[in-house]
Design an enzyme around this catalytic site. Structure first.
Site, PDB file in Angstrom:
ATOM      1  N   GLY A 190     -17.686  37.906  48.012  1.00  0.00           N
ATOM      2  CA  GLY A 190     -17.738  39.279  47.538  1.00  0.00           C
ATOM      3  C   GLY A 190     -17.344  40.294  48.581  1.00  0.00           C
ATOM      4  N   VAL A 198     -18.278  43.618  50.769  1.00  0.00           N
ATOM      5  CA  VAL A 198     -19.473  44.241  51.343  1.00  0.00           C
ATOM      6  C   VAL A 198     -19.121  45.669  51.755  1.00  0.00           C
ATOM      7  CG1 VAL A 198     -21.260  44.099  53.105  1.00  0.00           C
ATOM      8  CG2 VAL A 198     -20.259  42.010  52.189  1.00  0.00           C
ATOM      9  N   GLY A 209     -14.818  35.209  50.005  1.00  0.00           N
ATOM     10  CA  GLY A 209     -15.078  34.543  48.745  1.00  0.00           C
ATOM     11  C   GLY A 209     -16.457  34.825  48.202  1.00  0.00           C
ATOM     12  N   LEU A 268     -16.815  47.010  54.535  1.00  0.00           N
ATOM     13  CA  LEU A 268     -17.103  46.313  55.798  1.00  0.00           C
ATOM     14  C   LEU A 268     -16.361  44.988  55.885  1.00  0.00           C
ATOM     15  CD1 LEU A 268     -20.957  46.865  56.094  1.00  0.00           C
ATOM     16  CD2 LEU A 268     -19.162  47.992  57.416  1.00  0.00           C
ATOM     17  N   GLY A 269     -16.232  44.308  54.755  1.00  0.00           N
ATOM     18  CA  GLY A 269     -15.573  43.009  54.781  1.00  0.00           C
ATOM     19  C   GLY A 269     -15.374  42.466  53.392  1.00  0.00           C
ATOM     20  N   ASP A 314     -23.157  27.901  55.247  1.00  0.00           N
ATOM     21  CA  ASP A 314     -21.957  28.602  55.727  1.00  0.00           C
ATOM     22  C   ASP A 314     -22.254  29.318  57.040  1.00  0.00           C
ATOM     23  OD1 ASP A 314     -19.296  29.362  55.613  1.00  0.00           O
ATOM     24  OD2 ASP A 314     -19.684  31.158  54.433  1.00  0.00           O
TER      25      ASP A 314
END
Length: 714
Positions: A427, A429, A425, A421-422, A542
């Site tokens: 990790g 997913v 920084g 999925l993505g 974030d």
């Protein structure tokens, strides 16, 4: 001298009509400003097209005009020559611009006093002269302007006392005199007349005396009442509790004494509002009033059994029988309270789902609504905590379910179909579809940290206790020396970044205003819960659109909170391709690394700074601006400035409001398709600007942001 210059120009106009006869009287007045500025490259650039041969000044940079009834030629209504590093004085000729509404000269180096003749421009309603080097006193005649709404003279060298004539500024909405040298006392008896005042900042001056009681009568005040960094003394008036509950106080660095009141708006204040007042005591600061000199002098002799009477004797103590009776009653009361607490805990523990709708008890109309602090959806049971203590340190892997109603086997996870999925920084997913058809999101954290197992599980348990309708639920985790995984709910409709900018990163306007407002409210709701009610009082650190996930109804879910701490524990690069799940995946697509994070607060960009809740408030404010404008924070608007530094989104919007640009110039055109949206959009703009204040202490708490947003559109 300036008057003579103006007369001289008019004389030239009469004597030599072929050269200057075309320039209007407004243009001649503005040429006095050009003449009052010292010659420099900055001045040449700022006034490059201010030519006396023009018929009118309406094409000059920084000048706004309007066609008014009864006049053939357009008249000057706005002058904005700001942030140019110009050195000079403010000429009195500007007062002859009788239709001037906005004067914006901030961010320069103008010196000298503010000319009283300036206030002959009776149409003025906004004066922005902040961040200059102006001196002298605040002219009392400033409130002779009948339409004055915005007055910002902050960050100058103005001195003297504050005049009680301020009470004549009946239309005043924003008064900012911070960062000057004003002394004496804050005038009292004038604030109750300022019915429209929404901002008051008197910080960083030399004001002394007590805080006026009638400041509590500013019923329209919002944002922060800022009186910090002065020499104010005495007790804090209880009347300040009458201010709206959304108002934050900043009373730091004064000489205030006594106990902090506990009524009304005081209940919403954090300890930072009262820092560096050595003689203050009481909640929310960690200083008891029992040991303060004031309490010992007033009440120290009233509790002893041998207190002297008027006749020199002493009072008798309580009778033994009465003491026993009181003790028994206290014990019974404590036991009853304990039973109630246990009952409430187990009742919450047994709840299967959260019934909170996102409203608060402050909704009004006498209707009690669910507070986000009670929307906890139960707590993880002891079984989960005990189970987390069993494994991890034995060299093997351990799959632990945080949610008792969610269970699957490790081999089921390994056999499942998985898709990237993505990648960031924090990790990689994956979307993983389990054997029962239920999709989950699996985040791979990395391979290290095997010596910090207990620390890791403690963080996981804290994250697992966060259960809120607008926060992604952590369902389980996997620990092994060579692999750490987090398993959470899969949210089906992508994230806010894709919804705003499209899958390819190009701008899109597919989101309606109602959907954007729903996203803003839900995100604020979840962040307020993390800040106020979560076990660790989490700071997300974030907040950005890619971390706000959306379902098919555009309900938002905050993701990735608490992950920075987990990454630091594992200590490895989570984006590496090793580990068993990387090998087991049938398909991995390449994902571009994320761009620079332009949602960070200014103080968050300093190396080594520690995350705070006000970081989240700023980042959320930038997200709001993106929802409103449809522009990303790295947006660089066209500018006539020669400066190489392009303004960011927050600065661009703030400048637009100061210069009173039409709302249509800043808002995503899609939003105006909904008839009722304009008023709501304006309210959210003001809230976003409060969130993106440079000074973190001036920003509101996330709880107050949510409460204000929740009122929009209701």
């Amino acid at each position: 001298m300036n008057i003579f210059l103006l007369y001289f120009l008019i004389f030239l106009q009469l004597q030599n009509p072929t050269s200057t006869s075309a320039l209007s009287s407004d243009g001649l007045s503005l040429l006095a400003l050009k003449s009052a500025v010292d010659t420099s490259p900055e001045a040449s650039a700022a006034f490059s097209n201010w030519n006396e041969d023009d018929p009118n000044p309406c094409t000059w940079s920084g000048v706004s005009c309007m066609n008014l009834t009864g006049f053939t030629d357009p008249r000057v209504v706005g002058v904005a020559v700001s942030g140019k590093n110009l050195r000079g004085y403010i000429p009195s000729e500007l007062g002859t611009l009788i239709f001037l509404r906005r004067l914006n000269l901030h961010g320069n180096n103008f010196y000298g006093s503010i000319p009283v003749q300036l206030f002959n421009a009776s149409s003025l309603h906004s004066i922005f002269l902040y961040n200059n080097n102006l001196s002298g006193s605040l002219p009392p005649s400033i409130c002779h302007l009948p339409r004055l709404q915005n007055l910002d003279l902050s960050k100058n060298s103005l001195s003297g006392s504050l005049s009680s004539d301020l009470e004549k500024c009946k239309q005043l909405q924003r008064l900012n005199l911070a960062g000057n040298k004003f002394s004496s006392e804050i005038p009292s008896g004038i604030w109750s007349t300022l019915d429209n005042l929404v901002q008051l900042d008197l910080s960083s001056n030399q004001l002394s005396g007590s805080i006026p009681n009638d400041l509590g009568e500013l019923k329209s005040l919002s944002g922060t009442l800022n009186l910090s960094f002065n020499h104010l003394s005495g007790e804090i008036p209880k009347s300040l509790g009458n201010l709206p509950v959304t108002v934050s106080f900043d009373l730091r660095n004064n000489n205030l004494t006594g106990e902090i009141p506990q009524t009304g708006a005081f209940a919403n204040q954090g300890p930072t509002a009262f820092l560096n007042n050595p003689s203050l005591c009481g909640f929310p600061i960690q200083k008891s009033c029992q040991n303060s000199p004031q309490s010992s002098s007033t009440g120290g002799g009233s509790t002893g059994a041998g207190r002297e009477t008027k006749n020199g004797g002493s009072k008798k103590g309580l009778k033994p029988g009465l003491i026993i009776l009181i003790s028994v009653a206290d014990a019974v009361g404590v036991a009853f309270i304990g039973i109630v607490i246990v009952y409430i805990y187990w009742k919450k523990k047994g709840n299967e789902s959260c019934s909170c709708t996102g409203k608060t008890k402050l909704g009004g109309n006498g209707v009690k609504r669910c507070s986000f602090c009670f929307c906890t959806n139960g707590f993880p049971g002891n079984e989960s905590e005990n189970e987390s203590e069993k494994g991890g340190g034995n060299g093997g892997g351990n799959l632990v379910a945080i949610d008792k109603g969610f269970s699957f086997e490790l081999d089921e996870l390994l056999r499942a179909s998985a898709y990237v999925l993505g990648k960031s920084g924090l990790g990689i997913v994956y979307k993983v579809v389990l054997g029962n058809g239920i999709p989950v999101a699996v985040r791979r954290l990395g391979e290290g940290g095997e010596q910090r197992y207990k620390e890791f599980t403690a963080e996981i348990q804290a994250i697992g206790r966060v259960k809120h309708p607008n926060v992604v639920k952590l369902r389980a985790y996997y620990w092994a020396p060579d692999e750490k995984l987090l398993i959470s709910d899969f949210i089906s409709n992508g994230n806010l970044a894709s919804a705003l900018r499209g899958r390819t990163g190009q701008p899109t306007s597919s989101l309606s205003w109602s959907a954007r407002l729903r996203i803003a409210k839900g995100t604020a709701h979840g962040l307020a819960y993390l800040h106020e009610c979560s076990p660790r009082k989490f700071v997300h650190g974030d907040v950005k659109p890619s971390n706000i996930l959306l379902d098919n109804d555009f309900q938002p879910y905050i993701s990735d909170f608490g992950l920075n701490r987990l990454i630091s524990i594992t200590g490895n690069d989570p984006s590496s391709s090793g580990g068993f799940i990387g090998a087991a995946l049938p398909y991995i697509k390449s994902v571009q690394p994320e761009r620079t994070n332009n949602y960070k607060a200014p103080e968050a960009r300093i190396t080594g700074s520690k995350p705070t809740q006000k970081w989240d408030v700023y980042s959320f404010g930038v997200v709001l601006l993106e929802l409103l404008t449809g522009k990303s924070p790295e947006f660089s608007p066209p500018t006539t400035s020669t400066s190489t530094e392009m303004p960011d989104l927050a600065r661009w919007v703030r400048t637009g409001f100061e210069e009173e640009k039409p709302l249509s110039d800043m808002v995503d055109p899609m939003l105006f398709q909904e008839v009722h949206a304009k008023k709501e959009v304006l309210a959210v703009f003001h809230l976003a600007l409060a969130c993106t204040e440079i000074d973190p202490e001036v920003r509101p708490r996330m709880k107050n942001v949510f409460e204000n947003l929740d009122r929009v559109g209701t």
